[in-house]
Design a protein around this motif. Structure first.
Motif, mmCIF file in Angstrom:
data_model
loop_
_atom_site.group_PDB
_atom_site.id
_atom_site.type_symbol
_atom_site.label_atom_id
_atom_site.label_comp_id
_atom_site.label_asym_id
_atom_site.label_seq_id
_atom_site.Cartn_x
_atom_site.Cartn_y
_atom_site.Cartn_z
ATOM 1 N N LYS A 22 18.229 6.989 3.464
ATOM 2 C CA LYS A 22 19.577 6.861 2.920
ATOM 3 C C LYS A 22 19.888 5.418 2.541
ATOM 4 O O LYS A 22 20.528 5.152 1.531
ATOM 5 C CB LYS A 22 20.599 7.384 3.924
ATOM 6 N N GLN A 23 19.456 4.482 3.408
ATOM 7 C CA GLN A 23 19.758 3.068 3.172
ATOM 8 C C GLN A 23 18.483 2.230 3.358
ATOM 9 O O GLN A 23 18.267 1.638 4.411
ATOM 10 C CB GLN A 23 20.855 2.583 4.133
ATOM 11 N N PRO A 24 17.625 2.177 2.359
ATOM 12 C CA PRO A 24 16.426 1.339 2.480
ATOM 13 C C PRO A 24 16.723 -0.124 2.136
ATOM 14 O O PRO A 24 17.708 -0.429 1.452
ATOM 15 C CB PRO A 24 15.471 1.951 1.468
ATOM 16 N N LEU A 25 15.873 -1.006 2.627
ATOM 17 C CA LEU A 25 15.996 -2.438 2.347
ATOM 18 C C LEU A 25 14.594 -3.016 2.179
ATOM 19 O O LEU A 25 13.692 -2.707 2.968
ATOM 20 C CB LEU A 25 16.722 -3.153 3.494
ATOM 21 N N VAL A 26 14.404 -3.857 1.175
ATOM 22 C CA VAL A 26 13.132 -4.533 0.927
ATOM 23 C C VAL A 26 13.186 -5.937 1.511
ATOM 24 O O VAL A 26 14.158 -6.676 1.304
ATOM 25 C CB VAL A 26 12.846 -4.609 -0.590
ATOM 26 N N ILE B 268 11.231 -1.841 4.397
ATOM 27 C CA ILE B 268 9.901 -1.890 3.813
ATOM 28 C C ILE B 268 9.593 -3.342 3.454
ATOM 29 O O ILE B 268 10.305 -3.963 2.671
ATOM 30 C CB ILE B 268 9.782 -0.948 2.596
ATOM 31 N N THR B 269 8.558 -3.890 4.079
ATOM 32 C CA THR B 269 8.218 -5.288 3.881
ATOM 33 C C THR B 269 6.992 -5.409 2.978
ATOM 34 O O THR B 269 6.072 -4.604 3.054
ATOM 35 C CB THR B 269 7.934 -5.988 5.220
ATOM 36 N N ILE C 148 0.174 -0.571 5.355
ATOM 37 C CA ILE C 148 -0.572 -0.310 4.126
ATOM 38 C C ILE C 148 -1.482 -1.508 3.857
ATOM 39 O O ILE C 148 -1.037 -2.545 3.356
ATOM 40 C CB ILE C 148 0.364 -0.097 2.921
ATOM 41 N N PRO C 149 -2.760 -1.415 4.202
ATOM 42 C CA PRO C 149 -3.672 -2.547 4.007
ATOM 43 C C PRO C 149 -4.132 -2.646 2.566
ATOM 44 O O PRO C 149 -3.823 -1.786 1.733
ATOM 45 C CB PRO C 149 -4.840 -2.194 4.933
ATOM 46 N N SER D 77 5.018 -1.705 6.308
ATOM 47 C CA SER D 77 4.519 -3.039 5.978
ATOM 48 C C SER D 77 3.363 -2.946 4.990
ATOM 49 O O SER D 77 2.338 -2.326 5.274
ATOM 50 C CB SER D 77 4.045 -3.763 7.242
ATOM 51 N N PHE D 78 3.538 -3.568 3.824
ATOM 52 C CA PHE D 78 2.457 -3.723 2.859
ATOM 53 C C PHE D 78 1.828 -5.099 3.053
ATOM 54 O O PHE D 78 2.486 -6.121 2.866
ATOM 55 C CB PHE D 78 2.990 -3.623 1.424
ATOM 56 N N SER D 79 0.572 -5.111 3.457
ATOM 57 C CA SER D 79 -0.214 -6.347 3.513
ATOM 58 C C SER D 79 0.454 -7.431 4.348
ATOM 59 O O SER D 79 0.378 -8.612 4.011
ATOM 60 C CB SER D 79 -0.451 -6.873 2.088
#
Length: 566
Positions: A212-216, A287-288, A329-330, A313-315
């Protein structure tokens, strides 16, 4: 009988030339150096494509190379003398490691036949000293190794997570002459590109769709990997708000409606509101991208505010006990981002509704509208506002002022704000400004260094270096005649200050700068400061501007009582 066809003598090449030619081959323009006894083996004129930048101290050499690497994205080179010179590299090596900056540090060593660590005069084991804070550390024993070792060092520094390498070279190896055929050029094959993991990205798409409320949250690897445009596309296409770390300002312009915040543990003290709670409390999915644990201070507090959160977490570079809470997520960040965008497009993810952070915006407005300036002092926010009007690259040293710059400076794109995030080393303003200036060959690019009187003192001797190179750079010295940040820590821990540990004797930085043949100004007026900055940028050489600075007392009181200050 006389031999009519004498054997052809092959031209031999010295180790020093092999070193410098190899650096040139990798596109290195500057070698930041403090030479010593090894000068009998290397003059730094062995390769015509290189320019030696002679600094007063290794700290400046190291951080100037650091800034050049950050701005250019290319591996830079520092050369130090043996023994104490190699030891003086410690701060810059550690900071390059903590901040993921690609620098090759080359330290001279005593002759290999005299090499008895800690027994021979000026002989230290630099490899052992620095192996815990470098990605690669090696001492060369034969000139035939040089090509291979430097090749490996450059490759490793550019492999994520990026970072420094240390090469130790004995004086006799620099002088050693070998035939070109003896140079080993075997390519290093130890670094393997990690595979992408597409199936995990499908899971990310599911989680984003249900959030509902994502943040990058973006870390510096987004800039290092060339992924800024992809992040901007992601946020703008799906209406995803973004927060950034100290050294990631500008991934979205500060004035962009989706740029919610630049995180600093000083925010509550400066703004008078728990901005972290307002920003992170309502979100159910964080989501980073390229987020490094060192990019923030006490970052896990962000995940604990408000509702339960899905963490992705991406990388990222996150401690194992924290990392286990993330869907990781490597692989290559840029390639994975492209895959994510393609999958989101195919799924037709709808726009997300932005949530309310008006309380933070009001706190910013209150701060900007109520600028108190006691007689003879300039409010730190007035200083930041004046710098903003110049549209210059802002380089910040470490101090309380840096956090005002993090919060209030208007950064329109990456590369316009530079500071040491993971290391946060005191006294690096001038060296970082030097490297930044060299990395921007267009002299029209304005560079402003913001430093305190204490930090400026650490490398003040390198005003001579700036003047020797005739670099047009403006250094703003905020002079409150003490280490102001340390007084906050003292009050925080003891309820009082101890002057001998923080107070400096009065000094005129204008006179000191003039002693180095630099132009200098001093003002106590914010209006006059704007005029001085305009004039300073017309001067084709370094300029020092001394300001008596004022920090609002309500801010200091809140900072002293802040639980998360670091």
């Amino acid at each position: 009988m006389k031999n009519e066809n004498p054997p052809v003598t092959r031209t031999e090449i010295a180790g020093a030339k092999i070193v410098l030619d190899k650096l040139s081959e990798h596109g290195v323009k500057y070698v930041f150096a403090v030479p010593g006894r090894e000068s009998e083996g290397i003059l730094f004129n062995e390769s015509p494509d290189l320019q030696i930048v002679l600094t007063a101290i290794e700290l400046t050499a190291g951080f100037a190379a650091y800034a050049c690497a950050v701005v250019s994205g290319k591996t830079q080179v520092v050369f130090s003398t043996l023994g104490p010179g190699a030891a003086n590299l410690a701060n810059a090596i550690y900071s390059s490691y903590a901040d993921r900056v690609p620098v090759v540090f080359i330290a001279a060593q005593v002759e290999s036949y005299k090499r008895y660590y800690n027994y021979t005069h000026q002989c230290v084991d630099a490899v052992k000293m620095y192996e815990s804070v470098t990605k690669f550390a090696y001492e060369i024993d034969d000139a035939a190794e040089i090509d291979n070792v430097i090749e490996k060092a450059f490759k490793i520094t550019q492999t994520e997570p990026k970072g420094p390498a240390l090469i130790s070279i004995p004086i006799d190896v620099l002088k050693q002459k070998i035939s070109p055929q003896s140079v080993s050029t075997t390519q290093d094959k130890t670094l393997i590109k990690p595979d992408l993991d597409n199936s995990l990205i499908d899971e990310v798409v599911d989680k984003l769709q249900n959030a509902k409320q994502p943040l990058v949250y973006v870390g510096n690897e987004v800039i290092r990997s060339g992924s800024v445009d992809l992040i901007k596309c992601l946020c703008e296409t799906y209406n995803l708000p973004l927060v950034s770390a100290y050294d990631t300002k500008g991934v979205l312009p500060d004035i962009h409606q989706l740029n919610y915040f630049t995180c600093t543990s000083y925010a509550q003290g400066i703004l008078g509101i728990n901005a972290d709670e307002v920003i992170f409390g309502p979100i159910d999915c964080l989501i980073t991208f390229g987020y490094d644990w060192k990019d923030d201070v006490f970052p896990d507090k962000h995940f604990r505010y408000g509702v339960d959160k899905t963490l992705i977490s991406f990388s990222g570079i996150i401690p194992e006990n924290i990392r286990s809470h993330f869907l990781n997520i490597p692989g290559n960040l840029k390639e994975n981002l492209n895959i994510l965008l393609n999958k989101l497009s195919a799924r037709k993810l709808p726009l997300k509704k932005l949530y309310d952070i008006s309380a933070v915006k009001k706190a910013f407005k209150r701060k900007l509208d109520n600028i108190e300036e006691p007689l003879g002092l300039i409010n730190i926010i007035s200083v930041i506002n004046a710098i903003n009007k110049t549209q210059a690259v802002l380089v910040s040293d470490v101090g309380t002022f840096r956090h005002y710059a993090i919060l209030f400076s208007n950064t329109m794109k990456p590369g316009l704000f530079l500071t040491s995030a993971g290391s946060s080393s005191f006294g690096t303003g001038l060296p970082l400004g030097l490297g930044t200036r060299l990395a921007y060959p267009d002299k029209k690019t304005k560079i402003v260094v913001l430093t305190g009187d204490g930090g400026f003192n650490s490398t003040i001797g390198d005003l001579r270096t700036l003047k020797n190179l005739n670099l047009n750079i403006v250094i703003i010295v905020l002079n409150n005649e003490k280490n102001g940040l340390i007084t906050i820590y003292q009050q925080k821990g003891h309820g009082k200050t101890y002057s001998p540990a923080v107070v400096h004797a009065k000094a005129s930085f204008v006179k000191i700068a003039e002693g180095y043949n630099c132009q200098a100004f001093k003002t106590t007026s914010s209006e006059e400061l704007e005029k001085i900055l305009k004039e300073a940028f017309q001067i084709d050489s370094p300029v020092v501007v001394e300001l008596p600075v004022y920090y609002p007392q309500e801010d200091i009181h809140r900072l002293v009582n802040s639980a998360d200050l670091a």
